[in-house]
Design a protein around this motif. Structure first.
Motif, PDB file in Angstrom:
ATOM      1  N   ILE B 491      38.009 -97.137  71.382  1.00  0.00           N
ATOM      2  CA  ILE B 491      37.088 -96.004  71.578  1.00  0.00           C
ATOM      3  C   ILE B 491      37.148 -95.091  70.357  1.00  0.00           C
ATOM      4  CG2 ILE B 491      36.669 -93.918  72.961  1.00  0.00           C
ATOM      5  CD1 ILE B 491      37.562 -95.583  75.425  1.00  0.00           C
ATOM      6  N   TYR B 492      38.375 -94.850  69.874  1.00  0.00           N
ATOM      7  CA  TYR B 492      38.547 -93.986  68.692  1.00  0.00           C
ATOM      8  C   TYR B 492      37.791 -94.568  67.486  1.00  0.00           C
ATOM      9  CZ  TYR B 492      40.847 -91.700  64.768  1.00  0.00           C
ATOM     10  OH  TYR B 492      41.089 -91.016  63.606  1.00  0.00           O
ATOM     11  N   GLN B 493      37.959 -95.892  67.297  1.00  0.00           N
ATOM     12  CA  GLN B 493      37.277 -96.547  66.166  1.00  0.00           C
ATOM     13  C   GLN B 493      35.765 -96.423  66.299  1.00  0.00           C
ATOM     14  OE1 GLN B 493      38.830-100.507  66.528  1.00  0.00           O
ATOM     15  NE2 GLN B 493      40.329-100.224  64.899  1.00  0.00           N
ATOM     16  N   THR B 494      35.265 -96.626  67.531  1.00  0.00           N
ATOM     17  CA  THR B 494      33.822 -96.582  67.758  1.00  0.00           C
ATOM     18  C   THR B 494      33.273 -95.191  67.503  1.00  0.00           C
ATOM     19  OG1 THR B 494      34.182 -98.226  69.452  1.00  0.00           O
ATOM     20  CG2 THR B 494      32.016 -97.244  69.400  1.00  0.00           C
ATOM     21  N   ILE B 495      33.998 -94.157  67.989  1.00  0.00           N
ATOM     22  CA  ILE B 495      33.533 -92.777  67.795  1.00  0.00           C
ATOM     23  C   ILE B 495      33.491 -92.454  66.300  1.00  0.00           C
ATOM     24  CG2 ILE B 495      34.154 -90.340  68.161  1.00  0.00           C
ATOM     25  CD1 ILE B 495      35.219 -91.214  70.930  1.00  0.00           C
ATOM     26  N   LYS B 496      34.495 -92.967  65.565  1.00  0.00           N
ATOM     27  CA  LYS B 496      34.549 -92.700  64.122  1.00  0.00           C
ATOM     28  C   LYS B 496      33.387 -93.357  63.375  1.00  0.00           C
ATOM     29  CE  LYS B 496      38.059 -93.009  61.308  1.00  0.00           C
ATOM     30  NZ  LYS B 496      39.357 -93.409  60.738  1.00  0.00           N
ATOM     31  N   GLN B 497      33.009 -94.579  63.862  1.00  0.00           N
ATOM     32  CA  GLN B 497      31.993 -95.354  63.146  1.00  0.00           C
ATOM     33  C   GLN B 497      30.566 -94.951  63.487  1.00  0.00           C
ATOM     34  OE1 GLN B 497      32.989 -99.353  64.133  1.00  0.00           O
ATOM     35  NE2 GLN B 497      34.706 -99.422  62.719  1.00  0.00           N
ATOM     36  N   LYS B 498      30.339 -94.629  64.782  1.00  0.00           N
ATOM     37  CA  LYS B 498      28.945 -94.459  65.239  1.00  0.00           C
ATOM     38  C   LYS B 498      28.476 -93.017  65.183  1.00  0.00           C
ATOM     39  CE  LYS B 498      27.981 -98.417  68.013  1.00  0.00           C
ATOM     40  NZ  LYS B 498      27.389 -98.910  69.228  1.00  0.00           N
ATOM     41  N   PRO B 499      27.182 -92.805  65.015  1.00  0.00           N
ATOM     42  CA  PRO B 499      26.661 -91.446  65.097  1.00  0.00           C
ATOM     43  C   PRO B 499      26.782 -90.915  66.515  1.00  0.00           C
ATOM     44  CG  PRO B 499      24.874 -93.034  64.971  1.00  0.00           C
ATOM     45  CD  PRO B 499      26.137 -93.779  64.772  1.00  0.00           C
ATOM     46  N   GLN B 500      26.823 -89.601  66.618  1.00  0.00           N
ATOM     47  CA  GLN B 500      27.008 -88.986  67.935  1.00  0.00           C
ATOM     48  C   GLN B 500      25.881 -89.359  68.892  1.00  0.00           C
ATOM     49  OE1 GLN B 500      27.631 -84.800  67.458  1.00  0.00           O
ATOM     50  NE2 GLN B 500      29.826 -85.075  67.630  1.00  0.00           N
ATOM     51  N   GLY B 501      26.269 -89.547  70.134  1.00  0.00           N
ATOM     52  CA  GLY B 501      25.272 -89.833  71.160  1.00  0.00           C
ATOM     53  C   GLY B 501      24.951 -91.273  71.330  1.00  0.00           C
ATOM     54  N   ALA B 502      25.418 -92.120  70.396  1.00  0.00           N
ATOM     55  CA  ALA B 502      25.123 -93.552  70.529  1.00  0.00           C
ATOM     56  C   ALA B 502      25.937 -94.155  71.646  1.00  0.00           C
ATOM     57  CB  ALA B 502      25.437 -94.265  69.217  1.00  0.00           C
TER      58      ALA B 502
END
Lengths: 172, 504
Positions: B491-502
Motif C-alpha cells: 500500500i505504501y509503495q502504491t501511494i508513493k507511485q500513484k497520483p492521489q485519488g487513484a
C-alpha cells in the motif's frame, strides 16, 4: 485503466456478490454439527469481498469526479458481440451437433467455422484441413485414448470395427 | 549415496512412459512457450484432461516438464521477433532483440539457453536437496499455523501479482468463493449451488482452467483482429562464426551476473505468487545497475540476456518448494501441478516426502532430464523452432486449440455442463484481462480455497477459545504479521507511485 471502467467492473462485481450473499443466507445449518456451521466460511469470504469492492467503488467514484469526461469511442462491445459471442456459440452448436451426428462430421464443420471466424479463407483452410484434422483428432481421441463416443440421435455408427484392430496392435 | 534422488532416477528410468512424457512435455513446453499468446498455463490446462488417463508419475512429469521448458521457450520469440512468448521473457527481449538486429541471434539464443539451464539446474538441486529438509519443519505445523500460512499466501498472491492491490485481492477472494461451491465437506449441506444439481460436486478444476487460460485467450485473440494476420520475419544471420555462438569471453563476462540472477530468481521463486515475471526484471535491473564501462546496455548486451533468463528459469524449481512443503503453490504452473497431484489422489504437503517418496523424487529426476533435453533442443534447435513459429500464424493455431479444449473438457464426464462452465469461465477470464483483474491470483485461490477452509475448521475444533487459537501460537502470529507487513509495504509503495485519488 480509467475510473469509469473501475466503476463498471466494481458494480458488476457488487451485484454478483449480492446474489451470492442471498445464496449464502439460504445455506441450511447442520443441526448435529460440531464446530463451524456450513455458512460461516462463505459469509466471511463474501463479507471481505464486499468490503474490498466497496473500497474500489469509492476510490473509482472519487477519481471519476477528478477525471475529465472522456469521449471514449470504444468499440469493445461491438467486437465482443461480433466475434467473441459467435466463437462461444460455435462451442454449443458443435456439441449439439455431436449429439445428433456423433463426433466426426460436427468436428469438421466446427473447425471450418472457427478457421473462418479467425479470417482463414479458401478450400485448403475451410475444407481440406478441417477434414484431415478431424480424422486425426478422431483417431487420437477415440482410437488411441479410447474416449467414449456419444451416440448420435440422427446418425449412429460404431467405431469398434474401425479402431479395434488398431487398439489391439498398439496394446492401448 | 543413499539420497532418495537415486531412487527417483531409478523409478523414472524404469518406466519408459515417464521418460517419454518427460521428453514430450519438454517439446510441447518449448513450442508452447515459443508461441506468443499461448502460455505455459494454457498448454498445461489442455494437457490436464489427458493426465486422467496416465499413471501418476507420467501425469506429473508431463505437466511439470511443460512448465519448465515453456519458461525458456518464451525467450525464443522474444529474441527473434521482439515478441515475448511468455510474460517472463519480457526482460530477455530488451537486450535479446537488439542482438538479433545485429545478426547475432544465434549468440543470444545460445546464451539464453545456457543461462536458463544453469539457473534451472541450481534451482532444481535446491528442490532436490532442500525441500525434504524444509518439510521436516513444516510437518510439525498444526491447523492454526497452516491456516495462517494460507492467509499470508492469499494476501501475498492478491497484493503482489498484478498492477493493483485491490483488484488482486478481489480476484483472490472471488477464487476462494467459487472454490467452495458444492456440498459442505463436513455436513454435506449444499452451499451456493443455486439448486443446480451439477454444482453439488463443485465447479470442476479442468473446465475452470481451460476457461480462464485457454478460452479467454482465444476470445482475446479473436477480439484483437489486427494481430491475427501478423507475419513474423526472421532476421538475417551474421556470417561471422563468433556471432552465432557463445564464446569463452561472453561466458566469463556473464557468469557473475548469471550466478547473482540465479540466486535472486531462486529466492523470489520460493515466495508464493511473486513468480518469474518479477524475478527476471529484478535480476535484469540489478545486472544493469552493476554495469561496467564496456557494457552496451540497451543496445544488445549479452549479460542482460543471461541475467533475465537465469532468473526466470531459476524460479521453476524453487516454486515447487512451497507447494510440496506447505501445500501452497509458488506460481500458476505449480498450482496446476498441485491440481494433478489431487487428481491422482496424492495429498500435497510435507507428508508427501514420506508417503510418495519414489514418485516425488522421480518427478525431480524428470526435472533434471527436462533441463538436459531443453538445453540440447534449445542450443541446436532454437532456430528451427523460430522458423516453425514464423510459419504458423495465430489465426491457424487458435481454432485448433479451441476445438481441442471443447473435446478435452467434454471427455471428462461426457456432459455439456462442463463445456458451459468452460465457456462461462472463458468470459470471466476475458473480462478479468480487459478490466485488469489478476487471473493467476484467482486460479491459485480457487485451488487453495478448500484447503484453507479445512484448516480453519480443524483449528476451531481444536480450540477452546474460538479464533483466539491463532493468537496463542507463535508461528501463526508470525505469519499473520507477515501478511500485515506485506500488504502495508505494497500500500505504501502504491501511494508513493500513484497520483492521489487513484483507486487500487
Amino acid at each position: 485503466m480509467t475510473a469509469r471502467r473501475d466503476l463498471i467492473s466494481a458494480a458488476v462485481m457488487l451485484v454478483t456478490t449480492l446474489i451470492f450473499f442471498w445464496a449464502a443466507f439460504e445455506i441450511e445449518d447442520d443441526p448435529f454439527g460440531v464446530g463451524m456451521q456450513p455458512n460461516v466460511f462463505p459469509l466471511a469470504v463474501l463479507s471481505i469481498l464486499t468490503a474490498l469492492i466497496l473500497i474500489m467503488l469509492a476510490g473509482a467514484a472519487i477519481q471519476a469526479r477528478h477525471e475529465k469526461a472522456q469521449a471514449e469511442k470504444s468499440n469493445e462491445l461491438k467486437i465482443f458481440f461480433l466475434w467473441v459471442i459467435p466463437m462461444a456459440a460455435i462451442a454449443f452448436i458443435y456439441l449439439g451437433l455431436i449429439n445428433l451426428f456423433q463426433y466426426l462430421l460436427p468436428t469438421m464443420l466446427a473447425l471450418s467455422a472457427c478457421l473462418a471466424i479467425f479470417g482463414n479463407r479458401g478450400i485448403k483452410w475451410l475444407v481440406v484441413i478441417p477434414v484431415v484434422a478431424a480424422i486425426l483428432y478422431y483417431v487420437i481421441f477415440f482410437g488411441i485414448f479410447r474416449l467414449l463416443e456419444p451416440t448420435g440421435m440422427l446418425l449412429e455408427y460404431d467405431n469398434f470395427y474401425l479402431f479395434g484392430p488398431m487398439q489391439k496392435f498398439l496394446r492401448v | 549415496m543413499d539420497h532418495p534422488i537415486f531412487e527417483g532416477i531409478a523409478t523414472l528410468f524404469s518406466s519408459g512412459w515417464a521418460v517419454f512424457y518427460a521428453i514430450l512435455g519438454t517439446t510441447i513446453g518449448l513450442l508452447a512457450g515459443a508461441t506468443p499468446g499461448l502460455t505455459a498455463s494454457a498448454a498445461i490446462s489442455m494437457i490436464i484432461p489427458l493426465s486422467f488417463y496416465l499413471d501418476p508419475l507420467s501425469a506429473l512429469v508431463f505437466v511439470y516438464t511443460i512448465g519448465k521448458a515453456a519458461s525458456f521457450g518464451g525467450s525464443i520469440p522474444a529474441i527473434l521477433f521482439n515478441t515475448p512468448g511468455t510474460p517472463q521473457a519480457s526482460a530477455t527481449q530488451i537486450e535479446g532483440y537488439p542482438l538479433t538486429r545485429q545478426g547475432k541471434q544465434g549468440k543470444a539464443l545460445k546464451m539464453a539457453v545456457t543461462a536458463s539451464a544453469a539457473g534451472d539446474f541450481f534451482s532444481e538441486c535446491l528442490l532436490i536437496f532442500g525441500a525434504a529438509f524444509i518439510a521436516i519443519y513444516t510437518a510439525r505445523m498444526g491447523p492454526p499455523e497452516i491456516f495462517a500460512v494460507y492467509c499470508t499466501a492469499f494476501v501475498i498472491i492478491g497484493s503482489v501479482i498484478g498492477n493493483s492491490i485491490i483488484r488482486g485481492l478481489i480476484s483472490t477472494m472471488l477464487g476462494i468463493l467459487l472454490s467452495i461451491i458444492g456440498l459442505d465437506p463436513i455436513s454435506s449441506m449444499p452451499r451456493l449451488t443455486f439448486e443446480v444439481n451439477y454444482l453439488e460436486t463443485g465447479i470442476g478444476l479442468v473446465p475452470v482452467l481451460l476457461g480462464v487460460f485457454v478460452v479467454s485467450e482465444i476470445f482475446i485473440q479473436i477480439a484483437d483482429r489486427g494481430a491475427l494476420g501478423a507475419e513474423r520475419m526472421l532476421s538475417k544471420k551474421s556470417d561471422v562464426p563468433e556471432d552465432n555462438r557463445v564464446t569463452w569471453r561472453d561466458l566469463r563476462r556473464s557468469l557473475p551476473v548469471m550466478a547473482k540472477s540465479t540466486g535472486m530468481g531462486t529466492i523470489i521463486g520460493m515466495l508464493p505468487g511473486v513468480g518469474a515475471s518479477a524475478a527476471c526484471f529484478v535480476a535484469y535491473a540489478e545486472a544493469k545497475r552493476s554495469r561496467k564501462p564496456e557494457d552496451k546496455w540497451g543496445e544488445g548486451e549479452i549479460k542482460g540476456v543471461a541475467a533475465a533468463e537465469a532468473a526466470n528459469n531459476s524460479v521453476s524449481g524453487a516454486n515447487i518448494i512451497p507447494l510440496l512443503t506447505l501445500g501452497i503453490p509458488g506460481s500458476v504452473s505449480a498450482a496446476l501441478l498441485g491440481g494433478v497431484f489431487l487428481i491422482h489422489g496424492m495429498n500435497i504437503g510435507p507428508k508427501i516426502f514420506e508417503t510418495d517418496t519414489s514418485t516425488i523424487y522421480g518427478l525431480f529426476a524428470a526435472g533434471l532430464l527436462c533441463i538436459v533435453t531443453y538445453f540440447i533442443m534449445g542450443y541446436w534447435g532454437s532456430d528451427i523452432i523460430g522458423r516453425i513459429i514464423a510459419k504458423v500464424p495465430v489465426r491457424v493455431i487458435y481454432p485448433f486449440i479451441f476445438i481441442t479444449s471443447i473435446v478435452a473438457v467434454y471427455a471428462l464426464r461426457n456432459t455439456l455442463f462442463d463445456v458451459m462452465v468452460m465457456c462461462l469461465f472463458g468470459f470471466v477470464g476475458y473480462f478479468f484481462k480487459k478490466f485488469d483483474y489478476s487471473l493467476p491470483a484467482f486460479i491459485i485461490a480457487f485451488i487453495l480455497g478448500p484447503g484453507a477452509e479445512r484448516a480453519l475448521r480443524q483449528a476451531l475444533l481444536l480450540s477452546e477459545d474460538g479464533p483466539m487459537i491463532f493468537l496463542e501460537r507463535p508461528l501463526a502470529i508470525f505469519f499473520i504479521l507477515l501478511a500485515v507487513v506485506v500488504i502495508s509495504v505494497r500500500i505504501y509503495q502504491t501511494i508513493k507511485q500513484k497520483p492521489q485519488g487513484a483507486p487500487g
